[in-house]
Enzyme design. Structure first.
Site, PDB file in Angstrom:
ATOM      1  N   HIS A  71       0.845  -1.195   0.000  1.00 52.77           N
ATOM      2  CA  HIS A  71       0.000   0.000   0.000  1.00 52.77           C
ATOM      3  C   HIS A  71       0.874   1.237   0.000  1.00 52.77           C
ATOM      4  O   HIS A  71       1.729   1.417   0.871  1.00 52.77           O
ATOM      5  CB  HIS A  71      -0.944  -0.020   1.209  1.00 52.77           C
TER       6      HIS A  71
ATOM      7  N   ARG B  95       0.685   4.477   0.614  1.00 58.98           N
ATOM      8  CA  ARG B  95       0.770   5.519   1.643  1.00 58.98           C
ATOM      9  C   ARG B  95       1.361   5.022   2.952  1.00 58.98           C
ATOM     10  O   ARG B  95       1.587   5.818   3.866  1.00 58.98           O
ATOM     11  CB  ARG B  95      -0.638   6.062   1.900  1.00 58.98           C
ATOM     12  N   GLU B  96       1.611   3.721   3.061  1.00 61.56           N
ATOM     13  CA  GLU B  96       2.078   3.155   4.324  1.00 61.56           C
ATOM     14  C   GLU B  96       3.606   3.192   4.368  1.00 61.56           C
ATOM     15  O   GLU B  96       4.295   2.171   4.354  1.00 61.56           O
ATOM     16  CB  GLU B  96       1.485   1.750   4.475  1.00 61.56           C
TER      17      GLU B  96
ATOM     18  N   ARG C  80      -3.380   4.732  -2.043  1.00 53.54           N
ATOM     19  CA  ARG C  80      -3.234   3.371  -1.507  1.00 53.54           C
ATOM     20  C   ARG C  80      -2.845   2.349  -2.576  1.00 53.54           C
ATOM     21  O   ARG C  80      -2.017   1.473  -2.353  1.00 53.54           O
ATOM     22  CB  ARG C  80      -4.577   2.964  -0.877  1.00 53.54           C
TER      23      ARG C  80
ATOM     24  N   ARG D 242      -5.784  -7.050  -2.601  1.00 53.55           N
ATOM     25  CA  ARG D 242      -7.024  -7.749  -2.928  1.00 53.55           C
ATOM     26  C   ARG D 242      -6.860  -8.513  -4.239  1.00 53.55           C
ATOM     27  O   ARG D 242      -7.822  -9.076  -4.747  1.00 53.55           O
ATOM     28  CB  ARG D 242      -8.197  -6.763  -3.089  1.00 53.55           C
TER      29      ARG D 242
ATOM     30  N   HIS E 295       2.489  -3.590   6.823  1.00 52.15           N
ATOM     31  CA  HIS E 295       1.520  -2.542   6.490  1.00 52.15           C
ATOM     32  C   HIS E 295       1.505  -1.530   7.626  1.00 52.15           C
ATOM     33  O   HIS E 295       2.174  -1.684   8.637  1.00 52.15           O
ATOM     34  CB  HIS E 295       0.111  -3.145   6.349  1.00 52.15           C
ATOM     35  N   SER E 296       0.668  -0.508   7.470  1.00 52.29           N
ATOM     36  CA  SER E 296       0.320   0.344   8.597  1.00 52.29           C
ATOM     37  C   SER E 296      -1.115   0.831   8.357  1.00 52.29           C
ATOM     38  O   SER E 296      -1.566   0.848   7.217  1.00 52.29           O
ATOM     39  CB  SER E 296       1.271   1.536   8.725  1.00 52.29           C
TER      40      SER E 296
ATOM     41  N   GLU F 143       0.598  -4.925  10.988  1.00 49.06           N
ATOM     42  CA  GLU F 143       0.232  -3.509  10.915  1.00 49.06           C
ATOM     43  C   GLU F 143       1.106  -2.779  11.924  1.00 49.06           C
ATOM     44  O   GLU F 143       1.002  -3.002  13.131  1.00 49.06           O
ATOM     45  CB  GLU F 143      -1.253  -3.322  11.261  1.00 49.06           C
TER      46      GLU F 143
END
Ligand code: 0X9
Ligand code: ZN
Length: 369
Positions: A140, A142-143, A198, A211, A261-262, A334
């Site tokens: 992702h 933005r993480e 994202r 996904r 992730h975050s 996360e």
């Protein structure tokens, strides 16, 4: 904002008005969403209660940008004192390999939608065939902390091999692959145009790479709407970024996979696409528990342990593929923070979050077989 809904009608209003969901789910009585001023008007009209958590996330992003630009001119400093862009992270893999060519080499995994290379550092001192552990960040865009922590885990392993018996133990017995930026186009877009992007940059609206994996593809918690933040793509592995990571895990004897992730401070184990317990649920949870304890031992931070579907059901995620098809124990971690400004984490937290990420990877690597 944090909204509070008292009916399904109110929930529907929020769902229509919100630009993004920053809570794990929008099914409870309260949850955190991103809204513009028009959205707020819609809430006021319907008498929906809300609390402003961050008045303007673009202001937060602009402050981060100003800080990064200022820091770059002022001082190069410690590499992990500030977030790094795609080119800098990618080049740093070569720096690490040059520091210890006996331990590390850079390998090409694939090419992104817009032609950027996806690369990994292969770390090992094992002789002959050794089982592998894969660590990645940046599915992702933005993480950003997931990119920094992945890179930092590689850095610590290179730096610590001679002095840290645990790192030596892991690298003598295993191969550790670290791919910090699985979604380079999205990451660049997040740096240059839209901090909160994202997905990848497939035309026209991007695909949510987490996904796009084949286990549970198309199921709940993913969308066929191309504009959705959780758009799954036209078919499983339609995206070169997911194929690149899949091909690595297929080709190598991978026994464990950590997908960073975050945010939210959680350790998630399979399954994610179904609430049914995974066949080896207890063993997976025990590995997760060891990681959570190792994390807590570094700075006292709690990372919650649960199955991914207990957080929310989502089809087509990486951990389910790694476990279901890849033959590896798959985990999503996360990272920090628990809430607040979410994806924009102060740079002083990169190093402590890296301590947590490394602790988790070592705990896993020492136990998994
Ligand atoms: O939704 C995701 O892809 C991950 N969370 S994030 O906020 N980083 O986007 C979590 C995926 C874990 N899998 C499931 N919850 N099923
Ligand atoms: Zn994510």
């Amino acid at each position: 904002m944090r909204v509070q809904v008292h009916s399904e009608a109110q929930r529907a209003v929020v769902r229509t008005a919100m630009l993004d969901l920053w809570s794990d789910s929008d099914t409870g009585a309260t949850f955190d969403v991103v809204m513009d001023l028009e959205g707020l008007d819609a809430l006021r009209e319907r008498g929906i209660a809300f609390e402003v958590l961050v008045p303007d996330i673009d202001v937060v992003a602009a402050a981060e940008r100003a800080r990064i630009e200022g820091a770059e001119i002022a001082r190069p400093g410690n590499w992990f004192a500030e977030y790094r862009d795609y080119d800098t992270v990618d080049a740093y893999l070569d720096v690490l390999a040059a520091r210890r060519p006996d331990l590390a080499r850079v390998e090409h995994l694939g090419v992104s939608t817009n032609g950027r290379r996806i690369r990994a550092l292969r770390l090992s001192a094992a002789e002959g065939e050794a089982k592998a552990i894969v660590v990645n960040g940046g599915q992702h865009a933005r993480e950003w902390i997931s990119v920094m922590v992945s890179t930092c885990v590689a850095d610590r392993m290179v730096a610590g091999y001679d002095t840290d018996p645990r790192i030596r133990g892991v690298l003598d017995a295993r191969v550790v692959w670290v791919a910090p930026v699985i979604n380079p186009d999205g990451y660049v877009h997040s740096w240059e145009s839209d901090r909160y992007w994202r997905k990848n940059r497939a035309e026209p609206y991007g695909v949510d790479l987490n996904r796009n994996w084949s286990v549970g593809f198309g199921g709940r918690g993913s969308s066929s709407n191309r504009r959705s933040q959780i758009y799954r793509g036209p078919h499983a592995f339609s995206e070169p970024e997911t194929r690149a990571l899949r091909d690595l895990i297929t080709r190598e004897p991978v026994i464990a996979h950590v997908d960073f992730h975050s945010f939210g401070q959680m350790i998630l184990y399979p399954w994610g696409h179904t609430k049914k317990p995974a066949p080896e649920r207890d063993r997976l949870a025990a590995l997760g528990d060891a990681m959570a304890s190792a994390i807590a031992a570094t700075h006292g931070e709690r990372y919650k342990l649960m199955s991914a579907a207990d957080l929310y059901t989502a089809g087509g995620t990486a951990l389910d593929w790694s476990y279901g098809e890849g033959g590896a124990d798959g985990f999503t971690i996360e990272l920090r923070p628990t809430g607040g400004s979410g994806f924009v984490l102060p740079p002083e937290q990169i190093v402590p979050t890296c301590d947590e990420g490394l602790a988790a990877v070592l705990a896993l690597a020492e136990r998994v077989d």
